[in-house]
Design a protein around this motif. Structure first.
Motif, PDB file in Angstrom:
ATOM      1  N   MET A   1      29.047  46.592  31.317  1.00 38.14           N
ATOM      2  CA  MET A   1      30.455  46.953  32.120  1.00 38.14           C
ATOM      3  C   MET A   1      31.358  45.444  31.943  1.00 38.14           C
ATOM      4  SD  MET A   1      29.254  48.705  35.654  1.00 38.14           S
ATOM      5  CE  MET A   1      31.106  48.740  36.311  1.00 38.14           C
ATOM      6  N   GLN A   2      32.787  45.857  31.647  1.00 44.34           N
ATOM      7  CA  GLN A   2      33.568  44.417  31.411  1.00 44.34           C
ATOM      8  C   GLN A   2      33.658  43.647  32.729  1.00 44.34           C
ATOM      9  OE1 GLN A   2      37.452  45.624  30.229  1.00 44.34           O
ATOM     10  NE2 GLN A   2      37.840  46.678  32.408  1.00 44.34           N
ATOM     11  N   ASN A   3      33.960  42.366  32.662  1.00 45.44           N
ATOM     12  CA  ASN A   3      34.221  41.630  33.841  1.00 45.44           C
ATOM     13  C   ASN A   3      35.644  41.869  33.987  1.00 45.44           C
ATOM     14  OD1 ASN A   3      35.751  39.852  32.157  1.00 45.44           O
ATOM     15  ND2 ASN A   3      33.951  38.547  31.559  1.00 45.44           N
ATOM     16  N   ASN A   4      36.131  40.799  35.090  1.00 40.15           N
ATOM     17  CA  ASN A   4      37.441  41.101  35.532  1.00 40.15           C
ATOM     18  C   ASN A   4      38.438  39.826  35.081  1.00 40.15           C
ATOM     19  OD1 ASN A   4      36.886  43.309  37.551  1.00 40.15           O
ATOM     20  ND2 ASN A   4      35.498  41.865  38.440  1.00 40.15           N
ATOM     21  N   SER A   5      38.223  39.241  34.194  1.00 42.04           N
ATOM     22  CA  SER A   5      39.193  37.984  33.555  1.00 42.04           C
ATOM     23  C   SER A   5      40.359  38.708  33.193  1.00 42.04           C
ATOM     24  CB  SER A   5      38.474  37.447  32.372  1.00 42.04           C
ATOM     25  OG  SER A   5      38.091  38.214  31.214  1.00 42.04           O
ATOM     26  N   HIS A   6      40.533  39.774  32.782  1.00 46.47           N
ATOM     27  CA  HIS A   6      41.968  40.096  32.445  1.00 46.47           C
ATOM     28  C   HIS A   6      42.967  40.467  33.773  1.00 46.47           C
ATOM     29  CE1 HIS A   6      40.032  43.785  34.021  1.00 46.47           C
ATOM     30  NE2 HIS A   6      41.128  44.479  34.386  1.00 46.47           N
ATOM     31  N   LEU A   7      42.455  40.381  34.815  1.00 43.93           N
ATOM     32  CA  LEU A   7      43.288  40.329  36.017  1.00 43.93           C
ATOM     33  C   LEU A   7      44.101  38.949  36.262  1.00 43.93           C
ATOM     34  CD1 LEU A   7      40.861  42.060  38.526  1.00 43.93           C
ATOM     35  CD2 LEU A   7      42.602  43.332  37.248  1.00 43.93           C
ATOM     36  N   LEU A   8      43.474  38.129  35.791  1.00 46.15           N
ATOM     37  CA  LEU A   8      44.179  36.909  36.033  1.00 46.15           C
ATOM     38  C   LEU A   8      45.290  36.619  35.254  1.00 46.15           C
ATOM     39  CD1 LEU A   8      43.177  33.937  37.153  1.00 46.15           C
ATOM     40  CD2 LEU A   8      42.771  33.225  34.735  1.00 46.15           C
ATOM     41  N   ASN A   9      45.626  37.318  34.046  1.00 46.85           N
ATOM     42  CA  ASN A   9      46.981  37.455  33.468  1.00 46.85           C
ATOM     43  C   ASN A   9      47.869  38.573  33.894  1.00 46.85           C
ATOM     44  OD1 ASN A   9      46.738  35.137  31.758  1.00 46.85           O
ATOM     45  ND2 ASN A   9      45.491  36.340  30.319  1.00 46.85           N
ATOM     46  N   LYS A  10      47.060  39.551  34.574  1.00 52.66           N
ATOM     47  CA  LYS A  10      47.776  40.769  35.027  1.00 52.66           C
ATOM     48  C   LYS A  10      48.578  40.422  36.134  1.00 52.66           C
ATOM     49  CE  LYS A  10      46.785  45.752  36.329  1.00 52.66           C
ATOM     50  NZ  LYS A  10      45.715  46.641  36.839  1.00 52.66           N
ATOM     51  N   TYR A  11      48.091  39.754  37.245  1.00 52.87           N
ATOM     52  CA  TYR A  11      48.681  39.556  38.413  1.00 52.87           C
ATOM     53  C   TYR A  11      49.169  37.916  38.307  1.00 52.87           C
ATOM     54  CZ  TYR A  11      46.693  43.994  39.684  1.00 52.87           C
ATOM     55  OH  TYR A  11      46.318  45.515  39.649  1.00 52.87           O
ATOM     56  N   ASN A  12      48.754  37.211  37.845  1.00 48.95           N
ATOM     57  CA  ASN A  12      49.041  35.563  37.784  1.00 48.95           C
ATOM     58  C   ASN A  12      49.350  35.321  39.288  1.00 48.95           C
ATOM     59  OD1 ASN A  12      50.033  33.420  36.558  1.00 48.95           O
ATOM     60  ND2 ASN A  12      52.292  33.998  36.652  1.00 48.95           N
ATOM     61  N   ILE A  13      48.220  35.591  40.087  1.00 53.22           N
ATOM     62  CA  ILE A  13      48.188  35.137  41.437  1.00 53.22           C
ATOM     63  C   ILE A  13      48.104  33.732  41.683  1.00 53.22           C
ATOM     64  CG2 ILE A  13      47.152  35.376  43.667  1.00 53.22           C
ATOM     65  CD1 ILE A  13      46.501  38.116  42.663  1.00 53.22           C
ATOM     66  N   VAL A  14      47.090  32.965  40.953  1.00 49.66           N
ATOM     67  CA  VAL A  14      46.934  31.844  40.947  1.00 49.66           C
ATOM     68  C   VAL A  14      47.445  30.929  39.782  1.00 49.66           C
ATOM     69  CG1 VAL A  14      45.041  30.245  41.195  1.00 49.66           C
ATOM     70  CG2 VAL A  14      44.925  32.259  42.008  1.00 49.66           C
ATOM     71  N   LYS A  15      48.279  29.915  40.082  1.00 49.74           N
ATOM     72  CA  LYS A  15      48.991  29.188  38.852  1.00 49.74           C
ATOM     73  C   LYS A  15      48.367  28.256  37.997  1.00 49.74           C
ATOM     74  CE  LYS A  15      52.365  32.064  40.346  1.00 49.74           C
ATOM     75  NZ  LYS A  15      52.864  33.106  39.730  1.00 49.74           N
ATOM     76  N   GLN A  16      47.765  27.334  38.718  1.00 53.59           N
ATOM     77  CA  GLN A  16      47.123  26.101  37.973  1.00 53.59           C
ATOM     78  C   GLN A  16      46.095  25.363  39.107  1.00 53.59           C
ATOM     79  OE1 GLN A  16      50.738  23.593  37.411  1.00 53.59           O
ATOM     80  NE2 GLN A  16      50.897  23.584  39.595  1.00 53.59           N
ATOM     81  N   GLY A  17      45.472  24.425  38.260  1.00 52.87           N
ATOM     82  CA  GLY A  17      44.760  23.545  39.006  1.00 52.87           C
ATOM     83  C   GLY A  17      43.195  23.897  39.588  1.00 52.87           C
ATOM     84  N   ALA A  18      42.634  23.252  40.421  1.00 55.28           N
ATOM     85  CA  ALA A  18      41.498  23.572  40.795  1.00 55.28           C
ATOM     86  C   ALA A  18      40.984  25.047  41.130  1.00 55.28           C
ATOM     87  CB  ALA A  18      40.671  22.615  41.770  1.00 55.28           C
ATOM     88  N   VAL A  19      41.882  25.569  42.061  1.00 56.55           N
ATOM     89  CA  VAL A  19      41.955  26.651  42.508  1.00 56.55           C
ATOM     90  C   VAL A  19      42.121  27.782  41.450  1.00 56.55           C
ATOM     91  CG1 VAL A  19      43.017  28.828  44.010  1.00 56.55           C
ATOM     92  CG2 VAL A  19      43.102  26.274  44.638  1.00 56.55           C
TER      93      VAL A  19
END
Length: 207
Positions: A1-19
């Motif tokens: 099964m694939q992981n969820n890394s695509h969601l980072l660009n799909k929603y762009n919820i977290v912008k930068q930094g440690a978070v």
């Protein structure tokens, strides 16, 4: 099964930094959340965070907010306003807010653990309802023992603003998502601070 890394660009919820780096690690180390119930999706992502990242009180809450927002968006709930200010509700940054035609603003206070933090969430909810009488306010947590205690307080009328205590990894979270999906969410219209048919002003004398 694939992981969820695509969601980072799909929603762009977290912008930068440690978070951003922590959330990226969470998504890379969690299995595909499609076809899971909302509380199961949240459980998968939160477990990936706990397993992949060192405990950090400064980041825990921000990751929890990001996970809740991700699950909401995956279930068609949006737009979502993060760290939001509401006009005429001073000195309050709400964790997450959606705006509905039926109730106006609906706040979601995200707390990984509660202790005395529920008092802040309840005060924020009271402040919101003082201006927006039909507003709804949820407190979402992973702290089951404290959630059970607060449920008792809620039933006894000791909480003045919070409408519901929600456990993020249990069915109560599904019920919240189902409710939000049943109403009409939208971006609120721009608010004029003062609106009047007439404006009276001092006449400036020409010099």
């Amino acid at each position: 099964m694939q992981n969820n890394s695509h969601l980072l660009n799909k929603y762009n919820i977290v912008k930068q930094g440690a978070v951003f780096k922590a959330f990226q690690l969470v998504l890379e180390n969690s299995l595909d959340i499609q076809n899971l119930k909302p509380h199961e999706q949240l459980r998968v992502l939160w477990k990936a965070y706990k397993d992949s990242c060192p405990n950090n009180n400064n980041i825990n809450g921000k990751i929890f907010e990001a996970i809740i927002a991700t699950v909401m968006l995956e279930n068609g709930i949006g737009p979502i306003f993060s760290q939001a200010n509401v006009v005429f509700v001073p000195n309050v940054n709400f964790d997450l807010i959606v705006y509905s035609k039926e109730f106006g603003p609906i706040s979601i206070s995200a707390k990984t653990s509660l202790r005395e933090r529920y008092k802040q969430a309840d005060l924020e909810a009271v402040s919101l309802k003082y201006v927006h009488r039909k507003a709804r306010c949820y407190l979402v947590t992973m702290d089951k023992p404290e959630a059970i205690r607060l449920e008792k307080k809620l039933k006894e009328g000791d909480l003045l603003g919070i409408d519901d205590i929600v456990l993020g990894d249990e069915a109560s979270f599904d019920e919240m998502i189902e409710f939000l999906g049943s109403i009409s969410l939208e971006k609120p219209k721009a608010v004029e601070i003062i609106k009047s048919f007439y404006v009276y002003d001092v006449v400036q004398n020409d010099k």
